[in-house]
Design a protein around this motif. Structure first.
Motif, PDB file in Angstrom:
ATOM      1  N   ALA A 119       0.794  -1.337  -0.055  1.00 27.69           N
ATOM      2  CA  ALA A 119      -0.098   0.172  -0.029  1.00 27.69           C
ATOM      3  C   ALA A 119       0.743   1.329   0.164  1.00 27.69           C
ATOM      4  N   GLY A 120       0.641   2.034  -1.050  1.00 29.69           N
ATOM      5  CA  GLY A 120       1.410   3.216  -1.146  1.00 29.69           C
ATOM      6  C   GLY A 120       0.795   4.531  -0.524  1.00 29.69           C
ATOM      7  N   VAL A 121       1.162   5.313   0.369  1.00 30.74           N
ATOM      8  CA  VAL A 121       0.727   6.486   0.854  1.00 30.74           C
ATOM      9  C   VAL A 121       1.414   7.673   0.381  1.00 30.74           C
ATOM     10  N   LEU A 122       0.825   8.471  -0.408  1.00 28.75           N
ATOM     11  CA  LEU A 122       1.066   9.790  -0.851  1.00 28.75           C
ATOM     12  C   LEU A 122       0.643  10.741   0.082  1.00 28.75           C
ATOM     13  N   MET A 123       1.812  11.667   0.643  1.00 22.80           N
ATOM     14  CA  MET A 123       1.269  12.625   1.661  1.00 22.80           C
ATOM     15  C   MET A 123       1.984  14.002   1.364  1.00 22.80           C
ATOM     16  N   PRO A 124       1.171  14.765   0.527  1.00 32.73           N
ATOM     17  CA  PRO A 124       1.767  16.234   0.116  1.00 32.73           C
ATOM     18  C   PRO A 124       1.225  16.956   1.405  1.00 32.73           C
ATOM     19  N   ASP A 125       2.075  18.054   1.478  1.00 29.73           N
ATOM     20  CA  ASP A 125       1.741  18.998   2.560  1.00 29.73           C
ATOM     21  C   ASP A 125       1.366  20.408   1.769  1.00 29.73           C
ATOM     22  N   GLY A 126       0.163  20.235   1.208  1.00 37.72           N
ATOM     23  CA  GLY A 126      -0.634  21.231   0.293  1.00 37.72           C
ATOM     24  C   GLY A 126      -0.330  20.572  -1.054  1.00 37.72           C
ATOM     25  N   ALA A 127       0.369  21.655  -1.758  1.00 41.26           N
ATOM     26  CA  ALA A 127       0.500  21.341  -3.283  1.00 41.26           C
ATOM     27  C   ALA A 127       2.047  20.653  -3.177  1.00 41.26           C
ATOM     28  N   GLN A 128       2.404  19.545  -3.926  1.00 36.61           N
ATOM     29  CA  GLN A 128       3.412  19.157  -4.242  1.00 36.61           C
ATOM     30  C   GLN A 128       3.722  18.935  -5.734  1.00 36.61           C
ATOM     31  N   LYS A 129       4.881  19.866  -5.938  1.00 30.57           N
ATOM     32  CA  LYS A 129       5.003  20.121  -7.292  1.00 30.57           C
ATOM     33  C   LYS A 129       5.377  18.739  -8.003  1.00 30.57           C
ATOM     34  N   ASP A 130       6.008  17.628  -7.246  1.00 33.55           N
ATOM     35  CA  ASP A 130       6.331  16.612  -8.046  1.00 33.55           C
ATOM     36  C   ASP A 130       5.329  15.360  -7.656  1.00 33.55           C
ATOM     37  N   ILE A 131       4.255  15.703  -7.433  1.00 35.89           N
ATOM     38  CA  ILE A 131       3.213  14.728  -7.000  1.00 35.89           C
ATOM     39  C   ILE A 131       3.017  13.691  -8.252  1.00 35.89           C
ATOM     40  N   ALA A 132       3.018  14.221  -9.380  1.00 38.06           N
ATOM     41  CA  ALA A 132       2.943  13.274 -10.626  1.00 38.06           C
ATOM     42  C   ALA A 132       4.115  12.203 -10.609  1.00 38.06           C
ATOM     43  N   ASP A 133       5.095  12.266 -10.059  1.00 34.81           N
ATOM     44  CA  ASP A 133       6.067  11.339  -9.903  1.00 34.81           C
ATOM     45  C   ASP A 133       5.633  10.169  -8.757  1.00 34.81           C
ATOM     46  N   SER A 134       5.019  10.709  -7.732  1.00 37.89           N
ATOM     47  CA  SER A 134       4.605   9.786  -6.738  1.00 37.89           C
ATOM     48  C   SER A 134       3.359   8.870  -7.483  1.00 37.89           C
ATOM     49  N   GLU A 135       2.710   9.482  -8.096  1.00 36.80           N
ATOM     50  CA  GLU A 135       1.487   8.866  -8.824  1.00 36.80           C
ATOM     51  C   GLU A 135       2.019   7.779  -9.959  1.00 36.80           C
ATOM     52  N   ALA A 136       3.204   8.149 -10.629  1.00 35.59           N
ATOM     53  CA  ALA A 136       3.406   7.361 -11.900  1.00 35.59           C
ATOM     54  C   ALA A 136       4.472   6.061 -11.124  1.00 35.59           C
ATOM     55  N   VAL A 137       5.073   6.268  -9.946  1.00 33.51           N
ATOM     56  CA  VAL A 137       5.404   5.093  -9.190  1.00 33.51           C
ATOM     57  C   VAL A 137       4.477   4.041  -8.780  1.00 33.51           C
ATOM     58  N   VAL A 138       2.982   4.484  -8.385  1.00 37.47           N
ATOM     59  CA  VAL A 138       1.974   3.931  -7.931  1.00 37.47           C
ATOM     60  C   VAL A 138       1.578   3.070  -9.015  1.00 37.47           C
ATOM     61  N   ARG A 139       1.272   3.722 -10.338  1.00 42.55           N
ATOM     62  CA  ARG A 139       0.766   3.225 -11.538  1.00 42.55           C
ATOM     63  C   ARG A 139       1.690   2.136 -12.104  1.00 42.55           C
ATOM     64  N   LEU A 140       3.108   2.401 -12.085  1.00 44.37           N
ATOM     65  CA  LEU A 140       3.851   1.548 -12.522  1.00 44.37           C
ATOM     66  C   LEU A 140       4.140   0.137 -11.797  1.00 44.37           C
ATOM     67  N   LEU A 141       3.894   0.231 -10.543  1.00 48.97           N
ATOM     68  CA  LEU A 141       4.035  -1.016  -9.919  1.00 48.97           C
ATOM     69  C   LEU A 141       2.620  -1.605  -9.500  1.00 48.97           C
ATOM     70  N   GLY A 142       1.387  -0.914  -9.786  1.00 45.52           N
ATOM     71  CA  GLY A 142       0.305  -1.502  -9.960  1.00 45.52           C
ATOM     72  C   GLY A 142       0.008  -1.795  -8.483  1.00 45.52           C
ATOM     73  N   ILE A 143       0.348  -1.218  -7.314  1.00 43.07           N
ATOM     74  CA  ILE A 143       0.023  -1.068  -5.993  1.00 43.07           C
ATOM     75  C   ILE A 143      -1.111  -0.233  -5.549  1.00 43.07           C
ATOM     76  N   SER A 144      -1.816  -0.465  -4.751  1.00 41.45           N
ATOM     77  CA  SER A 144      -3.025   0.153  -4.277  1.00 41.45           C
ATOM     78  C   SER A 144      -2.090   1.412  -3.454  1.00 41.45           C
ATOM     79  N   SER A 145      -3.133   2.438  -3.418  1.00 39.22           N
ATOM     80  CA  SER A 145      -2.520   3.774  -2.767  1.00 39.22           C
ATOM     81  C   SER A 145      -3.704   4.683  -2.032  1.00 39.22           C
ATOM     82  N   VAL A 146      -3.335   5.641  -1.456  1.00 38.43           N
ATOM     83  CA  VAL A 146      -4.135   6.683  -0.902  1.00 38.43           C
ATOM     84  C   VAL A 146      -3.367   7.842  -0.698  1.00 38.43           C
TER      85      VAL A 146
END
Length: 255
Positions: free
Chosen positions: A56-83
């Motif tokens: 389970a991946g947990v993405l934890m921005p503090d407001g707006a995270q400029k590289d949040i797309a990289d976190s989302e890309a990792v989740v998609r690439l690995l096919g893991i669930s996330s919140v």
């Protein structure tokens, strides 16, 4: 340097699998996904060890995270669930409490957190969030530490923040070696070779540290450094931050 990154990745994955078999046989691995190489490699190793359904991946921005797309890309690439859990509200609520707290002002002689405290506080909020998520998952879960040997060597982590966790797959690998593992695991160069940053201070890791990871890794691995002043600096940082790598001291009761 790793002589066989592919074999090392296999060995680490087996170690993770064995640890879960012994300590959390039906549980999941909870990994904070920052968008950088360390969390990506850690999550990839866990997915290989346990299967993507048990990560389970947990993405934890503090407001707006400029590289949040990289976190989302990792989740998609690995096919893991996330919140995604944005910690901005919790962070601001604490700031507001401090600002309105006359007792804090009297104790600290200031009406706001110090710069170091402000930089480290989000890391501690994130670790508290990871454990809150892990303890809420059915079947149990373990929080996976994502620190590497290079960062640990000079104390470049937050005590009880990103330095915490239930197991640490990358603790014995330098930044150079983590990159090798990332490539062996098939992660894209955009993640593996991404300029590392703590996401807190606004600086790259190397700019904040005052030296490159290549210089640090060479010193760790060979004891060599062309610049005596730089070697002395790194040695001082290592000695000053060893407490982060050791168990909490306790009174040595003898009776």
């Amino acid at each position: 340097m790793l002589t066989n990154p592919t074999e090392t990745a296999r060995a680490v994955s087996n170690w993770i699998r064995d640890y879960f078999d012994q300590n959390c046989p039906k549980g999941r691995a909870v990994v904070g996904i920052s968008g950088g190489k360390d969390s990506a490699v850690t999550a990839a190793l866990c997915a290989r060890a346990l299967g993507k359904d048990r990560v389970a991946g947990v993405l934890m921005p503090d407001g707006a995270q400029k590289d949040i797309a990289d976190s989302e890309a990792v989740v998609r690439l690995l096919g893991i669930s996330s919140v995604t859990i944005n910690i901005a509200g919790m962070h601001q609520a604490f700031r507001d409490e401090i600002a309105a707290n006359s007792g804090f002002a009297a104790l600290a002689g200031r009406e706001s957190l110090s710069r170091d405290s402000e930089i480290n506080f989000p890391a501690r909020l994130r670790m508290a969030t990871l454990y809150a998520v892990a303890q809420s998952l059915p079947g149990g879960a373990l929080v996976i530490n994502t620190c590497n040997k290079s960062e640990d060597w000079v104390g470049y982590s937050t005590k009880f923040g990103d330095s915490a966790g239930d197991l640490s797959p990358l603790a014995v690998f330098t930044v150079t070696e983590v990159r090798q593992l990332g490539s062996a695991l098939g992660l894209p160069d955009s993640i593996v070779r991404k300029t590392p940053s703590d996401g807190l201070s606004g600086l790259s890791d190397e700019a904040k540290l005052g030296f490159t990871y290549e210089q640090l890794d060479r010193l760790i691995e060979t004891g060599e450094c062309e610049d005596p002043a730089l070697k002395a600096k790194i040695d001082r940082m290592h000695a000053a931050n060893l407490h982060k790598l050791q168990p909490m001291p306790h009174f040595p009761r003898k009776d």
